[in-house]
Every structure is written in structure tokens, then in C-alpha cells.
Design a protein around this motif. Structure first.
Motif, mmCIF file in Angstrom:
data_model
loop_
_atom_site.group_PDB
_atom_site.id
_atom_site.type_symbol
_atom_site.label_atom_id
_atom_site.label_comp_id
_atom_site.label_asym_id
_atom_site.label_seq_id
_atom_site.Cartn_x
_atom_site.Cartn_y
_atom_site.Cartn_z
ATOM 1 N N ASP A 86 21.287 5.400 -1.026
ATOM 2 C CA ASP A 86 21.521 4.114 -1.711
ATOM 3 C C ASP A 86 20.227 3.547 -2.298
ATOM 4 O O ASP A 86 20.063 2.327 -2.401
ATOM 5 C CB ASP A 86 22.134 3.077 -0.752
ATOM 6 N N ARG A 87 19.297 4.421 -2.666
ATOM 7 C CA ARG A 87 18.036 3.991 -3.284
ATOM 8 C C ARG A 87 18.093 4.248 -4.788
ATOM 9 O O ARG A 87 18.799 5.141 -5.248
ATOM 10 C CB ARG A 87 16.849 4.754 -2.693
ATOM 11 N N SER A 88 17.298 3.476 -5.549
ATOM 12 C CA SER A 88 17.258 3.659 -6.996
ATOM 13 C C SER A 88 16.390 4.860 -7.357
ATOM 14 O O SER A 88 15.554 5.308 -6.565
ATOM 15 C CB SER A 88 16.689 2.403 -7.663
ATOM 16 N N SER A 89 16.575 5.362 -8.573
ATOM 17 C CA SER A 89 15.776 6.504 -9.023
ATOM 18 C C SER A 89 14.300 6.121 -9.106
ATOM 19 O O SER A 89 13.417 6.933 -8.827
ATOM 20 C CB SER A 89 16.269 6.989 -10.394
ATOM 21 N N GLY A 90 14.032 4.846 -9.480
ATOM 22 C CA GLY A 90 12.647 4.376 -9.573
ATOM 23 C C GLY A 90 11.945 4.420 -8.228
ATOM 24 O O GLY A 90 10.787 4.846 -8.129
ATOM 25 N N THR A 91 12.650 3.979 -7.186
ATOM 26 C CA THR A 91 12.084 3.999 -5.833
ATOM 27 C C THR A 91 11.804 5.425 -5.382
ATOM 28 O O THR A 91 10.738 5.726 -4.834
ATOM 29 C CB THR A 91 13.060 3.335 -4.838
ATOM 30 N N THR A 105 0.847 -1.184 0.000
ATOM 31 C CA THR A 105 0.000 0.000 0.000
ATOM 32 C C THR A 105 0.890 1.244 0.000
ATOM 33 O O THR A 105 2.083 1.173 0.312
ATOM 34 C CB THR A 105 -0.896 0.031 1.252
ATOM 35 N N ASP A 106 0.294 2.388 -0.336
ATOM 36 C CA ASP A 106 1.053 3.641 -0.329
ATOM 37 C C ASP A 106 1.629 3.917 1.056
ATOM 38 O O ASP A 106 2.770 4.373 1.197
ATOM 39 C CB ASP A 106 0.153 4.811 -0.752
ATOM 40 N N GLU A 107 0.842 3.624 2.083
ATOM 41 C CA GLU A 107 1.286 3.868 3.454
ATOM 42 C C GLU A 107 2.492 2.999 3.803
ATOM 43 O O GLU A 107 3.445 3.460 4.440
ATOM 44 C CB GLU A 107 0.148 3.580 4.435
ATOM 45 N N GLU A 108 2.458 1.729 3.374
ATOM 46 C CA GLU A 108 3.576 0.821 3.635
ATOM 47 C C GLU A 108 4.845 1.307 2.942
ATOM 48 O O GLU A 108 5.945 1.240 3.496
ATOM 49 C CB GLU A 108 3.229 -0.595 3.162
ATOM 50 N N ILE A 109 4.687 1.798 1.724
ATOM 51 C CA ILE A 109 5.840 2.300 0.969
ATOM 52 C C ILE A 109 6.449 3.513 1.663
ATOM 53 O O ILE A 109 7.668 3.606 1.835
ATOM 54 C CB ILE A 109 5.423 2.664 -0.471
ATOM 55 N N GLU A 138 21.136 13.263 -6.166
ATOM 56 C CA GLU A 138 21.778 13.433 -4.861
ATOM 57 C C GLU A 138 21.149 12.509 -3.826
ATOM 58 O O GLU A 138 21.842 11.906 -3.003
ATOM 59 C CB GLU A 138 21.650 14.886 -4.397
ATOM 60 N N ILE A 139 19.808 12.375 -3.879
ATOM 61 C CA ILE A 139 19.112 11.490 -2.938
ATOM 62 C C ILE A 139 19.541 10.041 -3.153
ATOM 63 O O ILE A 139 19.673 9.267 -2.204
ATOM 64 C CB ILE A 139 17.579 11.624 -3.092
ATOM 65 N N MET A 140 19.777 9.668 -4.411
ATOM 66 C CA MET A 140 20.246 8.313 -4.713
ATOM 67 C C MET A 140 21.561 8.030 -3.990
ATOM 68 O O MET A 140 21.759 6.954 -3.416
ATOM 69 C CB MET A 140 20.430 8.144 -6.227
#
Length: 208
Positions: A193-198, A164-168, A187-189
Motif C-alpha cells: 500500500d505504498r506509492s511508487s514515489g516512496t 535522514t536516509d536511516e529514518e526513511i 507489485e510492491i505497491m
């Protein structure tokens, strides 16, 4: 009274650096060192120093505030990139600022402000061991993954499952923090250490 700062770090939002902060605070009080500022951040230790905002701020702070010592709980908190850690230590040394590593009771400068050769030797060993351990962990993970697939195992979510959106949002507080500060995606990536998609997925949910 000795003027010091403390620096604490964890790699992910699921970890907590408060224990490091409390232990360093108690230790400095015991040593009668006056803490001028406490620095802490949630970020990968494998990143370069200039990609770590809080560490960069701490280095600038000690240069302009006549700080005599930087105190860390463990050498790995300063970083896991051997070259970057050595560069940071050298930056402190050039400013006659000593690095104190609490869990090993190691200090880079002696009372005369000269480099402690034994500490330099120990730091090289600790960084080498840390690097070797990381490589061994990676090898075990890859080996286990291949064995899992060979034995008929599967990866990924169960078919039909969707968060769900809340879980994400609950899963990515670090991404949310930097999005709220309007930091660039690239910069956030690096910071999380997160992907651009996430990151884009979280951003889309936040805009609903």
C-alpha cells in the motif's frame, strides 16, 4: 488427529502477528489438532486473494496436503474484502476443508462435512458490519481533516524538516523486504500500500 493449518495477518509492519500465532498454536494444541504449517503475512486485507502471496500459498497447500481445517484468529484476518473472503471460504468448502474462526467459535462445516447454515449467516453479518465500520472510519477521518483545515490547521511536515536516509529505511521495512527479493515496483505497491514515489526513494537510498 485432525490436520490443520493456521493463517495470521496484520496490515502494516508496525503491527505484530506473533500474538495471533501463539494463541492459535495454544488453541490447536488444546483441541489436539496437528498443525501442518503456520502461514502469516504483513499485507492489506483489502487486496484480492491473488494479490496476497502467503494466502495464495496457503490455499494451494491445503489442496495438496489433505488438510481438514484452516484456523484463523478472526474473520478479518482472512480479509476485509467481502467478495474475496466469501470466494476463499467457498474454495475451502469445495475441497471439504472447514474454516474455524477462533474468536467467535464459528466453523463453516459440520462433522459430516456439510455447510453450517448458522455460521454462513453469521459470516455474512460479520463481513457487513466490518465493511460498515470501515466506511464510518473513513468518513470520520475526512470530516476531522476538513475541520482541522477550517480551523487554520496545517498538514505535512514542519517547514525545513527532512528525514535522514536511516529514518526513511527504518520506516519502510516492508518495502525493503520486497526490493531485496527483486519484486516489480507495481507489485510492491499492491503488497505494501505504498506509492511508487516512496518505493523509488527507498530503492535509491538502498543503492547508495
Amino acid at each position: 488427529m485432525m490436520k490443520v493449518i493456521t493463517y495470521s495477518r496484520v496490515s502494516t509492519s508496525g503491527q505484530d502477528y506473533n500474538r495471533q500465532i501463539e494463541e492459535l498454536r495454544t488453541f490447536c494444541e488444546k483441541m489436539k489438532w496437528k498443525i501442518q504449517k503456520e502461514f502469516s503475512e504483513v499485507i492489506s486485507g483489502a487486496l484480492k486473494t491473488n494479490e496476497r502471496p502467503v494466502l495464495t500459498k496457503s490455499i494451494h497447500f491445503v489442496k495438496v496436503n489433505d488438510i481438514q481445517k484452516v484456523v484463523v484468529w478472526d474473520l478479518s484476518r482472512l480479509g476485509r474484502n467481502t467478495l474475496e473472503v466469501l470466494k476463499t471460504i467457498q474454495t475451502f468448502t469445495d475441497q471439504k476443508i472447514s474454516l474455524y474462526i477462533k474468536n467467535y467459535n464459528l466453523e463453516t462445516l459440520d462433522l459430516d462435512g456439510k455447510t453450517n447454515p448458522l455460521t454462513s449467516f453469521m459470516i455474512q453479518i460479520l463481513l457487513s458490519v466490518s465493511s460498515l465500520e470501515r466506511e464510518q472510519i473513513k468518513e470520520r477521518m475526512v470530516s476531522g481533516y476538513k475541520r482541522h483545515l477550517k480551523n487554520g490547521g496545517s498538514v505535512g511536515r514542519k517547514k525545513g524538516y527532512r528525514k535522514t536516509d536511516e529514518e526513511i529505511l527504518n520506516h519502510y521495512p516492508d518495502v525493503i523486504k520486497y526490493l531485496k527479493k527483486n519484486r516489480p515496483i507495481r507489485e510492491i505497491m499492491k503488497l505494501t500500500d505504498r506509492s511508487s514515489g516512496t518505493i523509488m526513494k527507498v530503492k535509491k537510498i538502498m543503492s547508495k
